[in-house]
Structures are given as C-alpha cells and as structure tokens.
Design a protein around this motif. Structure first.
Motif, PDB file in Angstrom:
ATOM      1  N   SER A   1      -9.285  -6.798   6.288  1.00  0.00           N
ATOM      2  CA  SER A   1      -8.000  -6.672   6.395  1.00  0.00           C
ATOM      3  C   SER A   1      -7.254  -8.011   6.063  1.00  0.00           C
ATOM      4  N   ARG A   2      -7.776  -8.789   4.907  1.00  0.00           N
ATOM      5  CA  ARG A   2      -7.250  -9.710   4.453  1.00  0.00           C
ATOM      6  C   ARG A   2      -7.166  -9.924   3.054  1.00  0.00           C
TER       7      ARG A   2
ATOM      8  N   MET B   1       4.335  -7.135   4.827  1.00  0.00           N
ATOM      9  CA  MET B   1       5.110  -6.520   5.840  1.00  0.00           C
ATOM     10  C   MET B   1       5.847  -5.453   5.814  1.00  0.00           C
ATOM     11  N   THR B   2       5.218  -4.451   4.577  1.00  0.00           N
ATOM     12  CA  THR B   2       5.865  -3.196   4.482  1.00  0.00           C
ATOM     13  C   THR B   2       4.992  -2.155   5.305  1.00  0.00           C
ATOM     14  N   ASP B   3       5.114  -0.758   5.374  1.00  0.00           N
ATOM     15  CA  ASP B   3       4.571   0.243   5.935  1.00  0.00           C
ATOM     16  C   ASP B   3       3.159   0.314   4.836  1.00  0.00           C
ATOM     17  N   GLU B   4       3.434  -0.056   3.617  1.00  0.00           N
ATOM     18  CA  GLU B   4       2.080   0.146   2.796  1.00  0.00           C
ATOM     19  C   GLU B   4       0.914  -0.903   2.831  1.00  0.00           C
ATOM     20  N   TRP B   5       1.746  -2.207   3.388  1.00  0.00           N
ATOM     21  CA  TRP B   5       0.835  -3.198   3.714  1.00  0.00           C
ATOM     22  C   TRP B   5      -0.087  -3.014   4.784  1.00  0.00           C
ATOM     23  N   TRP B   6       0.583  -2.519   5.749  1.00  0.00           N
ATOM     24  CA  TRP B   6      -0.163  -2.185   7.066  1.00  0.00           C
ATOM     25  C   TRP B   6      -1.290  -1.114   6.952  1.00  0.00           C
ATOM     26  N   GLU B   7      -0.651  -0.061   6.062  1.00  0.00           N
ATOM     27  CA  GLU B   7      -1.722   1.011   5.702  1.00  0.00           C
ATOM     28  C   GLU B   7      -3.081   0.658   4.803  1.00  0.00           C
ATOM     29  N   LYS B   8      -2.689  -0.103   3.896  1.00  0.00           N
ATOM     30  CA  LYS B   8      -3.849  -0.588   2.963  1.00  0.00           C
ATOM     31  C   LYS B   8      -4.800  -1.778   3.824  1.00  0.00           C
ATOM     32  N   LYS B   9      -4.060  -2.641   4.785  1.00  0.00           N
ATOM     33  CA  LYS B   9      -4.899  -3.765   5.602  1.00  0.00           C
ATOM     34  C   LYS B   9      -5.848  -2.670   6.445  1.00  0.00           C
ATOM     35  N   ALA B  10      -5.457  -1.661   6.747  1.00  0.00           N
ATOM     36  CA  ALA B  10      -6.252  -0.824   7.676  1.00  0.00           C
ATOM     37  C   ALA B  10      -7.331   0.078   7.151  1.00  0.00           C
TER      38      ALA B  10
END
Length: 224
Positions: free
Chosen positions: A53-54, A36-45
C-alpha cells in the motif's frame, strides 16, 4: 519494469525510486496515481498493484519491490553496484550510512517542509528542530564532497544512491528558501540542475490542477 508512484509534485519517496530506475538504464513504464483522491485509496488497497500500500512500488516482471532503499539495492544487484554505490570501501560505508539516515530520520524537516517542487516560500520560518535537521544534512553533504567527491560534482563524485536519497531534500530546500554555503550550496545547485531532476519537475508542472493538495499550502501559510 513498471514503477507505481504518487504525484511528481509531492511524492518524495517516488522521486527516489524513479531516479533509481532511471539510473539502471533499462526501459520502464510508470503509473502516477494522484495522492489523496478516490483513485489513490482504491489503488493503495489493491495488492496486485501495491502489495505494501505504498509508493513507490517497482514491478520487475512478477517481482514487487517497495521502499526506496530496497528498490536501489534490487537494481544495484541486477545492473551493477558501481552504478549506485561507491567502489571504495570507506566511501561506500559512508554513502550507505547517510542514505539509511535519510531513510529513517529528519522527521522535523519532513513534517514542516513536505516536498512540493512547484511551490516557493521565501522567508519561510524553520523551527529549531527543523534547523537542526538542515544543519545535519548540510554537514553530511559537505563531508561527503570533501572526503569522497573530488572526482565529480555529486556527493561521491558520480551520481549514485546517496544523491537519489537526498534529491527530495534538495527540492525541499529550494521550495522553502533554505540557502546553503560552501560545498553544500554548490552541491544543492548541481542537483537542482541534474537533467533527471529537471525532467521530474517539468512533468510535475504538467499534472492536472485538480491533483493539487491544498493542505500543503495551508501548512506553509503557518510559517511564512
């Protein structure tokens, strides 16, 4: 090998995949991405990191494997089925069935009691649906121990895939004050003291404070 995971404090699926890799006995690297951080959303993509994305995602050379059961089966094929699944046919059938049931079910427990290995909520009020999940799980644990676990302290004697799949549930029960009796309670205590589980929890305690997900505590406040 390299495994991509969410926070050790919160990511139940990552715990399952990590235990599976530990069981292989092979060296591996790990990348923990704060959820739930910016890094999380970036790496999931990034499909080069997480094709689905999991988390967890295991990279074995150039091969990506995601979903905990798929990771378990991949490692069992490579490093020995007996390290993950019982040799006896009836025991193996039961182990696969309860592992799959854990993978697909117990939605009320998941929703009301998200994994947080550092929190403690004694007196937590379970909904009727969550209590049904707890009763079903404790019954499965007791049956596995009674029928197939006489040669060791885990569900099927030695530590294996079914234990990996239920490890986050053990953590949930501890966090939310769920106390079990008999064989299920003994198994719960055994899992809490497994050296890899204690290693995981110690690493979770060392994660940065700004990785804390406040919504988990907000949810817990509704039932305490």
């Amino acid at each position: 090998m390299r495994i991509i995971m969410g926070n050790k404090r919160y990511s139940s699926w990552s715990l399952r995949g990590w235990l599976a890799v530990k069981q292989s006995g092979q060296p591996f690297d790990e990348l923990v991405v704060p959820m739930m951080t910016d890094e999380w959303w970036e790496k999931k993509a990034d499909p080069a990191l997480m094709p689905s994305s999991r988390v967890p995602t295991l990279w074995d050379g150039g091969t990506a494997i995601w979903e905990s059961l798929a990771i378990i089966d991949w490692l069992a094929d490579r490093y020995g089925q007996a390290a993950y699944w019982p040799v006896d046919g009836a025991a193996r059938a039961f182990a696969r069935s309860i592992a799959a049931e854990m993978h697909a079910g117990f939605t009320s427990l998941r929703s009301q009691c998200p994994m947080d290995v550092l929190a403690s909520y004694p007196g937590y009020r379970l909904t009727d649906d969550t209590q049904k999940d707890v009763s079903r799980i404790s019954g499965l644990w007791a049956e596995a121990r009674r029928e197939y676990g006489t040669n060791g302290p885990y569900l099927f004697g030695s530590f294996g895939a079914a234990d990996m799949m239920f490890a986050p549930v053990v953590m949930r029960f501890r966090t939310y004050g769920v106390t079990l009796n008999g064989d299920a309670g003994i198994y719960q205590d055994t899992m809490c003291s497994h050296p890899w589980v204690t290693e995981w929890c110690a690493a979770a305690a060392d994660e940065p404070a700004d990785w804390t997900i406040t919504s988990y505590a907000d949810l817990a406040a509704k039932y305490v």
